[in-house]
Motif scaffolding. Structure first.
Motif, mmCIF file in Angstrom:
data_model
loop_
_atom_site.group_PDB
_atom_site.id
_atom_site.type_symbol
_atom_site.label_atom_id
_atom_site.label_comp_id
_atom_site.label_asym_id
_atom_site.label_seq_id
_atom_site.Cartn_x
_atom_site.Cartn_y
_atom_site.Cartn_z
ATOM 1 N N ASN A 234 32.185 91.834 52.318
ATOM 2 C CA ASN A 234 31.787 90.610 51.602
ATOM 3 C C ASN A 234 32.781 90.249 50.492
ATOM 4 O OD1 ASN A 234 29.525 89.774 52.974
ATOM 5 N ND2 ASN A 234 28.144 91.116 51.821
ATOM 6 N N HIS A 235 33.363 91.253 49.838
ATOM 7 C CA HIS A 235 34.288 90.951 48.728
ATOM 8 C C HIS A 235 35.534 90.202 49.200
ATOM 9 C CE1 HIS A 235 37.367 91.881 45.621
ATOM 10 N NE2 HIS A 235 36.358 91.563 44.800
ATOM 11 N N PRO A 236 36.280 90.698 50.194
ATOM 12 C CA PRO A 236 37.439 89.927 50.666
ATOM 13 C C PRO A 236 37.045 88.593 51.276
ATOM 14 C CG PRO A 236 37.064 91.829 52.083
ATOM 15 C CD PRO A 236 36.193 92.018 50.875
ATOM 16 N N LEU A 237 35.852 88.509 51.904
ATOM 17 C CA LEU A 237 35.388 87.240 52.454
ATOM 18 C C LEU A 237 35.163 86.222 51.335
ATOM 19 C CD1 LEU A 237 32.862 88.239 55.287
ATOM 20 C CD2 LEU A 237 35.095 87.128 55.534
ATOM 21 N N ALA A 238 34.610 86.714 50.218
ATOM 22 C CA ALA A 238 34.388 85.798 49.085
ATOM 23 C C ALA A 238 35.709 85.301 48.533
ATOM 24 C CB ALA A 238 33.583 86.518 48.002
ATOM 25 N N ILE A 239 36.716 86.174 48.452
ATOM 26 C CA ILE A 239 38.034 85.760 47.957
ATOM 27 C C ILE A 239 38.640 84.719 48.892
ATOM 28 C CG2 ILE A 239 40.380 86.554 47.499
ATOM 29 C CD1 ILE A 239 39.198 89.212 46.600
ATOM 30 N N ILE A 240 38.540 84.970 50.192
ATOM 31 C CA ILE A 240 39.077 84.007 51.179
ATOM 32 C C ILE A 240 38.355 82.676 51.052
ATOM 33 C CG2 ILE A 240 39.304 83.538 53.645
ATOM 34 C CD1 ILE A 240 39.726 86.522 54.085
ATOM 35 N N LYS A 241 37.052 82.720 50.899
ATOM 36 C CA LYS A 241 36.267 81.484 50.799
ATOM 37 C C LYS A 241 36.673 80.680 49.569
ATOM 38 C CE LYS A 241 31.504 79.844 50.608
ATOM 39 N NZ LYS A 241 30.065 80.245 50.579
ATOM 40 N N ASN A 242 36.816 81.396 48.437
ATOM 41 C CA ASN A 242 37.246 80.698 47.217
ATOM 42 C C ASN A 242 38.669 80.165 47.356
ATOM 43 O OD1 ASN A 242 34.799 81.194 45.961
ATOM 44 N ND2 ASN A 242 35.496 83.166 45.105
ATOM 45 N N GLY A 243 39.514 80.940 48.030
ATOM 46 C CA GLY A 243 40.901 80.517 48.218
ATOM 47 C C GLY A 243 40.998 79.270 49.067
ATOM 48 N N LEU A 244 40.140 79.129 50.047
ATOM 49 C CA LEU A 244 40.160 77.959 50.919
ATOM 50 C C LEU A 244 39.659 76.723 50.197
ATOM 51 C CD1 LEU A 244 38.850 79.495 54.280
ATOM 52 C CD2 LEU A 244 41.191 78.794 53.715
ATOM 53 N N GLN A 245 38.841 76.903 49.161
ATOM 54 C CA GLN A 245 38.313 75.737 48.437
ATOM 55 C C GLN A 245 39.327 75.181 47.435
ATOM 56 O OE1 GLN A 245 34.691 77.105 46.654
ATOM 57 N NE2 GLN A 245 33.547 77.070 48.626
ATOM 58 N N GLY A 246 40.280 76.019 47.002
ATOM 59 C CA GLY A 246 41.290 75.543 46.051
ATOM 60 C C GLY A 246 42.661 75.510 46.707
ATOM 61 N N THR A 247 43.656 75.780 45.838
ATOM 62 C CA THR A 247 45.020 75.847 46.359
ATOM 63 C C THR A 247 45.159 77.088 47.209
ATOM 64 O OG1 THR A 247 45.839 74.738 44.381
ATOM 65 C CG2 THR A 247 47.449 75.896 45.737
ATOM 66 N N VAL A 248 45.601 76.934 48.431
ATOM 67 C CA VAL A 248 45.686 78.050 49.371
ATOM 68 C C VAL A 248 46.860 78.925 49.021
ATOM 69 C CG1 VAL A 248 45.930 78.711 51.762
ATOM 70 C CG2 VAL A 248 44.610 76.660 51.159
ATOM 71 N N ASP A 249 46.552 80.167 48.698
ATOM 72 C CA ASP A 249 47.582 81.177 48.466
ATOM 73 C C ASP A 249 47.670 82.014 49.721
ATOM 74 O OD1 ASP A 249 49.286 83.145 47.684
ATOM 75 O OD2 ASP A 249 48.240 83.625 45.806
ATOM 76 N N LYS A 250 48.649 81.701 50.554
ATOM 77 C CA LYS A 250 48.734 82.382 51.848
ATOM 78 C C LYS A 250 48.909 83.887 51.699
ATOM 79 C CE LYS A 250 50.496 78.463 54.481
ATOM 80 N NZ LYS A 250 51.570 77.952 55.388
ATOM 81 N N LYS A 251 49.670 84.323 50.698
ATOM 82 C CA LYS A 251 49.854 85.768 50.516
ATOM 83 C C LYS A 251 48.532 86.456 50.189
ATOM 84 C CE LYS A 251 54.699 85.505 49.016
ATOM 85 N NZ LYS A 251 55.652 85.847 47.936
ATOM 86 N N LEU A 252 47.746 85.784 49.320
ATOM 87 C CA LEU A 252 46.441 86.356 48.980
ATOM 88 C C LEU A 252 45.540 86.431 50.193
ATOM 89 C CD1 LEU A 252 44.345 87.320 46.910
ATOM 90 C CD2 LEU A 252 43.768 84.913 46.491
ATOM 91 N N LEU A 253 45.544 85.318 50.973
ATOM 92 C CA LEU A 253 44.714 85.331 52.186
ATOM 93 C C LEU A 253 45.156 86.403 53.161
ATOM 94 C CD1 LEU A 253 44.247 81.482 52.852
ATOM 95 C CD2 LEU A 253 42.701 83.067 51.697
ATOM 96 N N HIS A 254 46.470 86.561 53.336
ATOM 97 C CA HIS A 254 46.964 87.596 54.240
ATOM 98 C C HIS A 254 46.556 88.990 53.754
ATOM 99 C CE1 HIS A 254 49.162 85.318 57.198
ATOM 100 N NE2 HIS A 254 49.833 84.624 56.262
#
Length: 320
Positions: A260-280
């Motif tokens: 759930n923790h990485p999913l929450a980070i991905i979800k928040n990342g998709l709502q703002g500026t996409v940081d591809k490195k963070l998502l990866h």
């Protein structure tokens, strides 16, 4: 694919074996009963022959008890009644002193075989001048200072067999009653065994249904020793399964928490500026979690090849 064979019923097999036992036992009982009837009938006629022998001895003792009386030959002609096939003979000092009417009329005598006093009459079958006879013989020292007396009585084999057959026919009528009683008894015992077995198995089934419906935490109840051992092992397996289910729930909860923790980070990342490195990085983290739990599942599962072994280096790398 070959269809699975339908399991056979235990109660049905018990009923089948009970029927086989009943079918086999009745003829066997009839054979043994017939043999017993034959033996009993022969014993009855032998007892009658021995009673007649005692009667002959009593006759001789009574004649000898008369003071200064000489017993004429033939005075015991009434022994055995009018049936001439009952023969008897009394011998003293090797001399025949009295004998039955048939022996007197035919001028025959019976050969003594016993040479020493006996406590009871001995029975035997023998061929004599009168034909085949069933004989009872005994030598008795009637007085301490007197000579031994030889008693010999007999019955023709033909009449003996006729008496035995007559008694056998009378007893044979009881055979049907005895067979019926034994059959009912065997059937009753087998029925009790089958019904008792079915009742205990039904109790086990009811206990299992109670467990399946959730009203019981295990298969409860007191059963016979043979069934109780199976129930105890089943309860042991159920308790083991409960432990495994508890562990599974714990691990599933941990997996959900970790993902759930990485999913929450991905979800928040998709709502703002996409940081591809963070998502990866979060995707790689989730993949690592999936791989780690998959490896753990394979290790502790029934097909694990390295049960109890963990690659500590890989775990430390993942933690870092």
């Amino acid at each position: 694919m070959t269809p699975a064979r339908r399991p056979r019923s235990l109660v049905g097999r018990l009923v089948l074996w009970a029927a086989v036992l009943l079918v086999i036992s009745i003829p066997l009982f009839w054979v043994f009963f017939a043999a017993s009837v034959q033996r009993i009938s022969a014993d009855v006629v032998d007892t009658r022959l021995l009673e007649f022998a005692d009667q002959v001895r009593g006759y001789w003792a009574s004649t000898q008890a008369l003071p200064d009386a000489e017993t004429p030959s033939g005075s015991g002609a009434g022994l055995g009644g009018p049936d001439l096939e009952w023969v008897w003979q009394i011998t003293v000092a090797g001399r025949v002193v009295d004998r039955s009417e048939l022996l007197r009329l035919t001028g025959n005598s019976l050969l003594n075989r016993i040479e020493a006093p006996l406590p009871a009459f001995a029975l035997r079958d023998e061929t004599t001048p009168l034909g085949a006879l069933r004989l009872a013989e005994r030598m008795v020292a009637e007085r301490p200072d007197g000579e031994a007396v030889h008693y010999l009585v007999g019955l023709s084999a033909e009449r003996y067999d006729a008496y035995v057959l007559d008694h056998k026919d009378r007893l044979q009528a009881l055979a049907l009653i005895a067979v019926a009683a034994v059959s009912v008894g065997i059937f009753g015992m087998l029925a009790v065994i089958i019904l008792t077995t079915r009742r205990h198995l039904g109790r086990v089934e009811s206990a299992m249904q109670a467990y399946e419906q959730g009203s019981e935490s295990e298969i409860s109840g007191a059963f016979p020793r043979e069934i109780q051992s199976i129930v105890d092992r089943m309860n042991g397996l159920l308790r083991h399964n409960q432990i495994l289910i508890g562990r599974t729930r714990k691990y599933v909860s941990k997996i959900a928490h970790d993902i759930n923790h990485p999913l929450a980070i991905i979800k928040n990342g998709l709502q703002g500026t996409v940081d591809k490195k963070l998502l990866h990085r979060q995707v790689d983290r989730m993949s690592g979690l999936v791989d780690r739990y998959s490896s753990l599942a394979r290790a502790i599962g029934p097909e694990g090849e390295a049960v109890g072994k963990t690659d500590v280096g890989a775990v430390l790398d993942d933690v870092a």
